[in-house]
Design a protein around this motif. Sequence first.
Motif, mmCIF file in Angstrom:
data_model
loop_
_atom_site.group_PDB
_atom_site.id
_atom_site.type_symbol
_atom_site.label_atom_id
_atom_site.label_comp_id
_atom_site.label_asym_id
_atom_site.label_seq_id
_atom_site.Cartn_x
_atom_site.Cartn_y
_atom_site.Cartn_z
ATOM 1 N N GLU A 75 0.854 -1.191 0.000
ATOM 2 C CA GLU A 75 0.000 0.000 0.000
ATOM 3 C C GLU A 75 0.888 1.239 0.000
ATOM 4 O O GLU A 75 1.978 1.219 0.562
ATOM 5 C CB GLU A 75 -0.898 0.007 1.245
ATOM 6 N N VAL A 76 0.419 2.308 -0.651
ATOM 7 C CA VAL A 76 1.093 3.604 -0.581
ATOM 8 C C VAL A 76 0.101 4.632 -0.054
ATOM 9 O O VAL A 76 -1.117 4.452 -0.158
ATOM 10 C CB VAL A 76 1.683 4.058 -1.935
ATOM 11 N N ASN A 77 0.618 5.686 0.515
ATOM 12 C CA ASN A 77 -0.216 6.731 1.091
ATOM 13 C C ASN A 77 -0.614 7.722 0.002
ATOM 14 O O ASN A 77 0.099 8.688 -0.262
ATOM 15 C CB ASN A 77 0.536 7.430 2.228
ATOM 16 N N GLU A 78 -1.761 7.466 -0.624
ATOM 17 C CA GLU A 78 -2.236 8.336 -1.706
ATOM 18 C C GLU A 78 -2.497 9.758 -1.201
ATOM 19 O O GLU A 78 -2.341 10.720 -1.944
ATOM 20 C CB GLU A 78 -3.491 7.753 -2.354
ATOM 21 N N GLU A 79 -2.890 9.889 0.055
ATOM 22 C CA GLU A 79 -3.137 11.207 0.626
ATOM 23 C C GLU A 79 -1.854 12.043 0.625
ATOM 24 O O GLU A 79 -1.884 13.254 0.432
ATOM 25 C CB GLU A 79 -3.680 11.064 2.048
ATOM 26 N N LEU A 80 -0.710 11.384 0.805
ATOM 27 C CA LEU A 80 0.576 12.073 0.810
ATOM 28 C C LEU A 80 0.916 12.620 -0.576
ATOM 29 O O LEU A 80 1.540 13.675 -0.688
ATOM 30 C CB LEU A 80 1.676 11.123 1.292
ATOM 31 N N LEU A 86 2.113 16.733 4.559
ATOM 32 C CA LEU A 86 1.847 15.830 5.689
ATOM 33 C C LEU A 86 3.144 15.216 6.219
ATOM 34 O O LEU A 86 3.239 14.876 7.393
ATOM 35 C CB LEU A 86 0.885 14.714 5.281
ATOM 36 N N ALA A 87 4.143 15.090 5.335
ATOM 37 C CA ALA A 87 5.441 14.564 5.765
ATOM 38 C C ALA A 87 6.094 15.503 6.776
ATOM 39 O O ALA A 87 6.906 15.073 7.594
ATOM 40 C CB ALA A 87 6.363 14.351 4.569
ATOM 41 N N ASN A 88 5.733 16.801 6.728
ATOM 42 C CA ASN A 88 6.245 17.772 7.699
ATOM 43 C C ASN A 88 5.357 17.860 8.931
ATOM 44 O O ASN A 88 5.848 17.834 10.062
ATOM 45 C CB ASN A 88 6.342 19.173 7.081
ATOM 46 N N SER A 89 4.064 17.965 8.707
ATOM 47 C CA SER A 89 3.154 18.224 9.825
ATOM 48 C C SER A 89 2.886 16.998 10.688
ATOM 49 O O SER A 89 2.615 17.125 11.883
ATOM 50 C CB SER A 89 1.835 18.807 9.309
ATOM 51 N N ASP A 90 2.971 15.803 10.108
ATOM 52 C CA ASP A 90 2.682 14.581 10.863
ATOM 53 C C ASP A 90 3.535 13.423 10.344
ATOM 54 O O ASP A 90 3.008 12.422 9.864
ATOM 55 C CB ASP A 90 1.189 14.262 10.751
ATOM 56 N N PRO A 91 4.879 13.538 10.427
ATOM 57 C CA PRO A 91 5.742 12.532 9.806
ATOM 58 C C PRO A 91 5.608 11.135 10.409
ATOM 59 O O PRO A 91 5.857 10.149 9.720
ATOM 60 C CB PRO A 91 7.152 13.084 10.007
ATOM 61 N N LEU A 92 5.214 11.044 11.666
ATOM 62 C CA LEU A 92 5.096 9.730 12.305
ATOM 63 C C LEU A 92 3.659 9.219 12.325
ATOM 64 O O LEU A 92 3.369 8.170 12.905
ATOM 65 C CB LEU A 92 5.644 9.785 13.740
ATOM 66 N N GLY A 93 2.764 9.954 11.681
ATOM 67 C CA GLY A 93 1.357 9.575 11.646
ATOM 68 C C GLY A 93 0.824 9.578 10.229
ATOM 69 O O GLY A 93 1.170 8.719 9.415
ATOM 70 N N ASN A 94 -0.015 10.577 9.898
ATOM 71 C CA ASN A 94 -0.645 10.646 8.581
ATOM 72 C C ASN A 94 0.343 10.886 7.439
ATOM 73 O O ASN A 94 -0.021 10.755 6.280
ATOM 74 C CB ASN A 94 -1.721 11.737 8.564
#
Length: 124
Positions: A75-80, A86-94
Motif C-alpha cells: 500500500e502507498v499513502n495516496e493522501e501524501l 503531511l510529511a512535515n506536519s505529521d511525519p510519524l502519523g498521517n
Amino acid sequence: MTTKYTPDHEWINIEDHDAAVVGITHHAQDALGDVVFVDLPEVGKTFAKGDVAGVVESVKAAADIYMPVSGEIVEVNEELRNQPDLANSDPLGNGWFFKVRITNMAEFDDLMDPPAYDALLKAE
C-alpha cells in the motif's frame, strides 16, 4: 506496536502481521524543510533492504527513501501524494509513505530501537 529506525532517518512500524508502515523521521523532515513532492513506489513491487523505494522533494533538496527491510509494497499513502506537506506536519502519523510486507524479519530486528536512534542523533 514496534517502531525501529534506520541510519538514513526512515522509521518502520509493525502494526500487524501483514504489513509494516514506513515513513521519515522528525529529524529527516526538519533537515529537508517544506516537502513539496513525494514519489512513492508501485504497489506490488519488491525491494531489497537498502534499495531506493521513493523520493521526497522539498524546497531545499531531494532525498531518496531507502527500504529499511526487504519486502513487497502492499500500500502507498495516496493522501501524501496530494498533500506532501503531511510529511512535515505529521511525519510519524498521517505522513507515512508506504506499507511493506516484510520478507526477512531478521532485517527488522537489526534496525535501531528508539534509544539507539536517539544516540545516533546526538552523535551527528
